[in-house]
Write an enzyme that holds these catalytic residues in place. Sequence first.
Site, PDB file in Angstrom:
ATOM      1  N   ASP A  47      -6.828  15.199   5.175  1.00 21.40           N
ATOM      2  CA  ASP A  47      -5.637  14.585   5.119  1.00 21.40           C
ATOM      3  C   ASP A  47      -5.186  13.060   5.548  1.00 21.40           C
ATOM      4  O   ASP A  47      -5.559  12.747   6.563  1.00 21.40           O
ATOM      5  CB  ASP A  47      -4.729  15.499   5.881  1.00 21.40           C
ATOM      6  CG  ASP A  47      -3.275  15.373   5.878  1.00 21.40           C
ATOM      7  OD1 ASP A  47      -2.757  14.419   5.437  1.00 21.40           O
ATOM      8  OD2 ASP A  47      -2.583  16.331   6.414  1.00 21.40           O
ATOM      9  N   HIS A  96      -3.272  16.947   2.649  1.00 21.95           N
ATOM     10  CA  HIS A  96      -1.938  17.380   2.931  1.00 21.95           C
ATOM     11  C   HIS A  96      -1.377  18.576   2.583  1.00 21.95           C
ATOM     12  O   HIS A  96      -0.625  18.661   1.615  1.00 21.95           O
ATOM     13  CB  HIS A  96      -1.126  16.148   3.089  1.00 21.95           C
ATOM     14  CG  HIS A  96       0.161  16.269   3.891  1.00 21.95           C
ATOM     15  ND1 HIS A  96      -0.063  16.395   5.477  1.00 21.95           N
ATOM     16  CD2 HIS A  96       1.406  16.264   3.769  1.00 21.95           C
ATOM     17  CE1 HIS A  96       1.135  16.377   5.852  1.00 21.95           C
ATOM     18  NE2 HIS A  96       2.224  16.319   4.889  1.00 21.95           N
ATOM     19  N   SER A 136       3.508  20.285   7.590  1.00 22.45           N
ATOM     20  CA  SER A 136       3.892  18.892   7.750  1.00 22.45           C
ATOM     21  C   SER A 136       5.110  18.544   8.747  1.00 22.45           C
ATOM     22  O   SER A 136       4.921  19.047  10.143  1.00 22.45           O
ATOM     23  CB  SER A 136       4.513  18.275   6.303  1.00 22.45           C
ATOM     24  OG  SER A 136       4.596  16.869   6.343  1.00 22.45           O
TER      25      SER A 136
END
Length: 676
Positions: A584, A616, A497
């Site tokens: 995602d 994600h 991330s």
Amino acid sequence: MRKLLVAAAAVTLGTGAMTAQAAPSVSAPLIERTKFFGNPSRSQGRISPDGKWLAWIAPRDGVQNIWVAPIADPAKAKPLTDEKKRPIRSYFWAPNSSQILFVNDKGGDENFLLYGVDVASGVQTTLTPFEKTRVQVLNISREVKDRILVGLNNRDPRWHDVHSLDLASGKLTLVFQNDGFGDFTLDEQLRVRGGSKPRADGGVDYYQIVDGKPGDKPVESIGFEDAGATGPIGFANDGNTLYWVDSRGRDTSVLLAQDVTTGARTVLGESPKADVGDAMINPKTGKVEAYAVNYLTTEWKPLDPAVNGDLEFLAKNLKGEVQVTSRTDADDLWTVAVDPVTAPSALYLYDRKAKTLNKLYVTRPELEGATLAPMHPVEIKSRDGLVQASYLTLPPGSDSDGDGRPDKPLPMVLLVHGGPWGRDVYGYNGQHQWLANRGYAVLSANFRASTGFGKNYVNAGNLEWGAKMHDDLLDAVDWAVKSGVTAKDQVAIMGGSYGGYATLAGLAFTPDVFACGVDIVGPSNLNTLLSTVPAYWEAGRKQMYRRMGDPGTLEGAALLKERSPLTKADQIRKPLLIGQGANDPRVNQAESDQIVKALQAKDIPVTYALFPDEGHGFARPENNIAFYATAEHFLGRCLGGRAEPFGAALAKTSMTVPHGAEFAPGLEAALKAKVQ
């Protein structure tokens, strides 16, 4: 009441060939990847409110499911759910103890639905049977046993309407139609007492809500600087005491109790170094009995003498980071988790009256007796005087005097956390242990914008993506070099991330600092990132713009372009591995596609692993194992650490490699073996 809210390896461009460093010496046997990243044997054990049942998550036919057992005989456990592919990652008891509730999505799309399973019959019901809807569990009361409050955004994807859910019938009743509130304050009688509305300046206004009607004027207005660290967290059971975390007029957030009748506020807990980050709540009264502060490690501070003896007993008899994870309505039995850091965590049943601890399970018994590495909390100064609370893990056998510094410099992986409004913590960390076992020093630094260290530290990261936030990471590398942890040309960067963004930024903006990088679901283009955030992030949109840059203004769009790794992709010279989930909703697949395409056009080596059934991050252990197998061989060629052979690591994964399998050692052969 809700819980508180915590010389570089030689590279030949175009071929990706690297000259591996000499392998570091590791005294411990190589530990299989599956022991770090496979399914834990059991996790998230909790006792039912009536004290009759234990529940936990454990594999059933290789997929994480919910199991239950009588409290009197845990050996009689039975699986309660039968998920075949998507693991269940969290659950909670219904207040009447007759059901277990859990949420799950499809393939990582984060459109979570709520399910209920009857403990006696095993019958499972979809309680929110809606498409393209993300449920929020808003309040589970100890006072009201037959229903809970949930939020649903099936009417307007931006806002969650509040519904009462009858647990026996599954009937949903609208309680409050939401046309602009980002969050709600609810009491134990399941009444909506207040709500927060985002402001255009990034601040938040709080309104009182009576009988479903908000007031005309806000009762509290929180400026942007405090909005991320200030807000109500819930009522005591009597509805007369409202608890807050509050950073107004100070740096770190304190715990406050407000008398609703008089408005008087009393500070219950505070720390000059870190925010109040967690609390123990009495199940009978809803009052806060203890609070936690986590600077380098977690410290619990009792407020009520009734639990002081319990906390002292647990600290004396359990070695490691201790947390009470569930309590019965009668408050006679607790489940208590302990994290020893250098051993897998365990769960105990604590009888308060008898003062006894009964060990229920170890999360990863296959790691018991394995040589795991200690984690060393360290403070690292940034160039402008900020202090980064950080964590260093060294390979077993590399630190003969135990001073937290290796006997000689080692190859190092800088492991960067996501968020960026989150933090790394002290405790057992599977990634740290895996990398240390492969021969690497591992450093995780809580760079500016990390949460938990006061509002000034968070706000120091505003508009600093790829700038001062990145400088902090560079300063952490410099600290490690000067401290003899690593050498200047032996550092890789890795993260997910925001950590993936930091990896891309590290290779693009400072191409000579890192030997290689591993990016997991990291954004490459900040303008496209902000244009594709999910609709249900609407309440936080203006805050994100204040912290990152406003794509709706010429100045903001220019800043975001400047800070996007894609803009300087042609400067990347070091090998890169990218992992991406196709579903995602936060960092769309296009973020990875864009930079892979740019690097491909320039003949810059990049390996791209794509997972069609993930979002994600990777939820399925089969996918984690496949990616980390690829990553450890990639890092081994870059830094010289050891790697477990691929073996059957790709046998059950969905992983595809659209580009660059030839740049990751052994990957092409492993993919061919999978097909055969």
